[in-house]
Design an enzyme around this catalytic site. Structure first.
Site, mmCIF file in Angstrom:
data_model
loop_
_atom_site.group_PDB
_atom_site.id
_atom_site.type_symbol
_atom_site.label_atom_id
_atom_site.label_comp_id
_atom_site.label_asym_id
_atom_site.label_seq_id
_atom_site.Cartn_x
_atom_site.Cartn_y
_atom_site.Cartn_z
ATOM 1 N N HIS A 629 -31.167 54.415 45.464
ATOM 2 C CA HIS A 629 -32.535 54.757 45.043
ATOM 3 C C HIS A 629 -33.587 53.936 45.783
ATOM 4 O O HIS A 629 -34.762 54.278 45.770
ATOM 5 C CB HIS A 629 -32.679 54.657 43.511
ATOM 6 C CG HIS A 629 -32.823 53.266 42.981
ATOM 7 N ND1 HIS A 629 -31.780 52.579 42.400
ATOM 8 C CD2 HIS A 629 -33.887 52.436 42.936
ATOM 9 C CE1 HIS A 629 -32.207 51.384 42.030
ATOM 10 N NE2 HIS A 629 -33.478 51.280 42.336
ATOM 11 N N ASP A 680 -25.335 55.716 42.693
ATOM 12 C CA ASP A 680 -26.493 55.002 43.245
ATOM 13 C C ASP A 680 -26.026 53.866 44.151
ATOM 14 O O ASP A 680 -26.074 52.700 43.770
ATOM 15 C CB ASP A 680 -27.346 54.476 42.076
ATOM 16 C CG ASP A 680 -28.697 53.985 42.533
ATOM 17 O OD1 ASP A 680 -29.029 54.151 43.716
ATOM 18 O OD2 ASP A 680 -29.421 53.416 41.691
ATOM 19 N N GLY A 772 -37.742 44.896 41.630
ATOM 20 C CA GLY A 772 -37.497 44.036 42.787
ATOM 21 C C GLY A 772 -36.059 43.571 42.857
ATOM 22 O O GLY A 772 -35.604 43.068 43.871
ATOM 23 N N SER A 774 -33.585 45.682 42.227
ATOM 24 C CA SER A 774 -32.811 46.882 42.539
ATOM 25 C C SER A 774 -31.877 46.677 43.720
ATOM 26 O O SER A 774 -32.266 46.097 44.727
ATOM 27 C CB SER A 774 -33.755 48.034 42.887
ATOM 28 O OG SER A 774 -34.109 48.700 41.718
ATOM 29 N N GLY A 775 -30.671 47.181 43.592
ATOM 30 C CA GLY A 775 -29.703 47.080 44.674
ATOM 31 C C GLY A 775 -28.992 45.745 44.729
ATOM 32 O O GLY A 775 -28.004 45.589 45.424
#
Ligand SMILES: [Ca+2]
Ligand SMILES: [Ca+2]
Ligand SMILES: [Ca+2]
Length: 823
Positions: A629, A680, A772, A774-775
């Site tokens: 994403h 994701d 921030g 994310s991932g």
């Protein structure tokens, strides 16, 4: 942005201009005295005018019906001049033929309805001309005025007038081939598309082995129409290669000489990221292409080339274990309502399968991965070695569904043992299991039922054991896949793999079927009554969902034996590739949320133009994993805009421990779905290999069977906001979170949690990943001291809200794709 798009589309469906469509009947001359009278009576009032000008039939409201088609002229030859609409020859010829066409239509019983006609293009050989015309039909007769009816009228006229040459003026100059009439009903939209391309019409004959480049509309036209014509016995293959990351051009391909909606093969809008190259096939030797340029676009966003490909012998599934008898195309002229199709593409393959459960080959539509052509018809005859076996077709992102009604299948029709199934593109894996009952052979066919096609379809095939299709696993009837049973995750969409479990996600003691936690298995304490949890810990066991599989395919009972400094596999493969997951010795114990430098050496900061956007995790020499994403926005989809920082601690201050990388490849999981956040995960290949240091170390990737038990304390790290709506942090933050049982999380999120997701957090909230992060990684420490990657920060409702957990991408369920992608 979306408003502009809507306006642009609006323009497409405008009806042709008033001027174009005002009644220009067959014989305006007949009304000439009326027009004179009209001028005289101009002052006499509208009522008089009304009755004088229009007969009673005009009292009824009328509807315009459009038809388009082509006719061949026997006594004229095509010349190159006729390929350029700006040429004098084109202009003269089209005007003359237009007049002829009008006279021809008016010589039939369609005369009272004639409204307008246009000749828009010419084709090779004996001169073929393409036209459209409009009939103005009273509402009451609208339904009767079918294409068949119009076709019959025109044909009748052609066949009678050929016997009485010269009867009508249109036949004095032109000898029309009565067999050549092709007529199709068209929509207003078709005519609008045609009209928009009239300034840029290009006819191209494609010779064998020639690759023709189609250049985009120039500043003079916003749309172009190509009429592509290949040699007989060929199909046209159009190849589209995107060269810009972003665009708004439109492209449509038709299985006909003109852009007719009901002959649309496929269309594209904008630039694709997932498929950089697409190839589209026509069913015969004719195709037309409309390219509509986006406003203010100065560069062609794609390379467009066309080629003629023969209906060649295609061998599908040719491996040494199968014996394809060849695939051939039937050249057949279909005369359906006098529409001539050049051919039907058919492939017929005989396959003999050998004993064994491994993959034996692949079947696919001709010219795979090109789009399958309209009129594709494939039949595969499969023979199995014995009735013990059934056949499995393994599809990727395509599933077969039963169709209740007799509607055509829009994405391919499959007939398997007299069952009719419709193909459907999905974002999941799917297996079709074909039981073999009375005869060892079975027949599978694929037919494209409509002109609209799609990406080529491929399936791998293998045998399965009919008496035990999924050894130690559960056969999910919804998608034909074997899934782990009783592991606490509803892998099957109907959840049946987690029904009737004695122990859910726990070890079952053999003696009394009590359930103990997997961490108590092979821990040298007797937990089951007779100690069955401590048996067979140093030898191979039958493989099951929670056993670790060694490189030699034998299985180990001890949970998580990977990289724990104890050799568990006979081939010691569990202790190979273990240079991962170590933290440098930490000099002080840190409380609070600030981490210390080097504590999380796999943490990456993914930046765009100097700004931190997402977190990532180093998993191998040149690979960083993150969430898909992070890249879903068009502006973030290109690998070239990203910089990856490793060894970073302060976000805004660079240090000598950090190294930056450019991204050479960015790969999103092919099943990633924006709305559901399923799959994701994205992989970034770095432009140069990493040099390890105490500040830069990869994390260990878990084995597929790795257990991250609910309740386990794991860590999340990132520079994300400390609270909902807050700003990014300067110092790398850390927080410990608890892994949550899948069904509890699923309930909290109203069953939107897929098997590719993992929840962590606390019921009371308090700690969570935030904007921030994310991932970024969710990592868990094994008792050996090594850290393993359990998840990637994916989504969640707000940050640390009570009752809602953070949702992470479950690494063990996307591991297959990751390993395959990294090679
Ligand atoms: Ca399961
Ligand atoms: Ca034990
Ligand atoms: Ca080990």
């Amino acid at each position: 942005m979306s408003m502009m798009e809507a306006e642009e589309q609006e323009e497409d469906v405008n009806t042709p201009s008033e001027d174009e469509l005002k009644n220009k009947g067959c014989d305006c001359v007949r009304y000439a005295p009326l027009w004179v009278a009209l001028v005289l009576l101009a002052g006499a009032g509208a009522l008089t005018w009304y009755f004088l000008d229009y007969g009673p039939r005009h009292l009824e409201s009328t509807i315009l019906k459009f038809y388009s088609g082509s006719l061949r002229i026997l006594n004229y030859q095509y010349s190159l001049d006729l390929s350029r609409p700006e040429s004098r020859a084109f202009w003269t010829e089209s005007a003359k033929l237009q007049k002829m066409l009008r006279e021809f239509i008016c010589a039939t019983d369609l005369e009272p309805y004639y409204n307008s006609s246009t000749v828009y293009a010419f084709g090779e050989g004996s001169l073929t001309f393409f036209f459209w015309f409009a009939l103005q039909v009273p509402e009451s007769q609208y339904k009767e005025m079918t294409t068949e009816r119009v076709n019959a009228s025109l044909s009748r006229e052609l066949f009678t007038s050929i016997n009485s040459t010269g009867r009508l003026s249109y036949q004095t100059e032109y000898k029309v081939d009565p067999d050549s009439l092709v007529l199709l009903e068209s929509s207003v939209k078709d005519i609008v598309v045609l009209k928009s391309t009239l300034g840029c019409y290009r006819y191209s004959h494609i010779r064998e082995e020639e690759v023709l480049r189609l250049k985009g509309p120039d500043y003079l036209a916003s749309s172009c129409l190509w009429h592509l014509h290949g040699p007989k016995g060929h199909m046209i293959k159009l190849r589209l290669e995107w060269t810009l990351p972003e665009c708004r051009d439109r492209l449509a391909m038709y299985d006909e000489a003109g852009p007719l909606e009901n002959r649309l093969i496929t269309s594209f809008y904008g630039c694709s990221r997932q498929e950089p190259v697409v190839e589209v096939l026509s069913s015969g030797h004719v195709m037309s292409v409309v390219w509509k340029k986006a406003m203010y676009s100065y560069y062609d966003p794609f390379l467009l080339t066309a080629q003629a490909v023969p209906f060649e012998a295609v061998f599908a599934g040719s491996t040494k274990t199968s014996h394809p008898q060849g695939c051939f195309f039937l050249m057949r002229r279909l005369l359906q309502g006098r529409q001539q199709r050049d051919s039907t593409a058919a492939c017929q393959v005989n396959l003999t399968l050998q004993g064994g459960l491994e993959m034996q080959g692949k079947i696919n539509t001709p010219h795979y991965p090109s789009y399958y052509s309209p009129n594709t018809h494939c039949t595969w005859h499969m023979t199995v070695p014995s009735l013990d076996y059934g056949v499995v077709l393994w599809f990727d992102a395509y599933a077969l569904r039963r169709q209740k009604y007799d509607l055509p299948c829009t994405q391919g029709q499959w007939i398997i043992q007299n069952r009719r199934l419709c193909g459907q593109r999905t974002l999941q894996a799917y297996a079709e299991r074909i039981p073999v009952v009375s005869s060892t052979s079975t027949t599978i066919s694929f037919t494209s039922q409509i002109s609209l096609t799609g990406p080529g379809v491929q399936a791998a095939y293998s045998l399965y054991n009919q008496s035990d299709p999924c050894p130690r696993e559960f056969l999910c009837s919804v998608n034909g896949l074997c899934v782990p049973a009783c592991d606490g995750i509803k892998d099957c969409p109907n959840g049946l793999d987690e029904r009737n479990c004695v122990c859910s996600a726990k070890f079952q003691c053999q003696e009394d079927s009590t359930c103990i936690e997997f961490t108590k298995v092979c821990d040298q304490h007797l937990d089951c009554v007779n100690g069955s949890d401590e048996e067979q810990c140093n030898q191979g066991v039958p493989c099951a969902p929670f056993t670790y599989q060694c490189a030699d395919r034998s299985c180990v009972k001890k949970p998580n034996p990977q990289c724990d400094s104890v050799t568990d596999c006979k081939d010691s493969s569990d202790e190979k590739h273990c240079d991962c997951g170590w933290q440098a010795p930490l000099t002080r114990i840190v409380g609070g949320v600030n981490s210390i430098e080097g504590e999380w050496p796999w943490q990456a900061s993914l930046q765009v133009r100097g700004s931190h956007v997402c977190g990532g995790t180093l998993i191998a020499d040149r690979w960083v994993v993150s969430a898909a994403h992070c890249f879903q926005d068009d502006r973030l989809a290109s690998p070239s805009i990203w910089t990856v920082y490793l060894g970073k601690y302060f976000l805004n201050i660079s240090s000598q421990n950090e190294v930056s990388f450019k991204v050479s490849r960015l790969l999103l999981h092919p099943y990633y779905e924006e709305d559901s956040h399923d799959y994701d995960v994205a992989l970034l290949q770095l432009d140069h290999p990493v040099i390890k240091s105490p500040f830069i170390q990869p994390i260990c990737l878990p084995a597929h069977s790795h257990l991250f038990e609910p309740g386990l304390r794991c860590w999340i790290t990132g520079w994300g906001a400390l609270k909902e709506g807050g700003h990014a942090n300067t110092i790398l933050q850390k927080a410990d979170v608890q892994l949550i049982q899948q069904d509890l999380c699923s309930e909290a999120y109203h069953y939107q949690i897929s098997p590719r997701m993992l929840c962590a957090g606390f019921h009371q909230g308090k700690k969570d990943a935030c904007q921030g992060d994310s991932g970024g990684p969710l990592v868990c420490k094994e008792s050996s001291g090594r850290w393993f990657l359990a998840g990637l920060v994916s989504w969640g409702l707000g940050c640390a809200r009570p009752g809602y957990y953070g949702v992470y991408t479950r690494i063990t369920s996307v591991l297959g794709w990751m390993k395959q992608t990294m090679g």
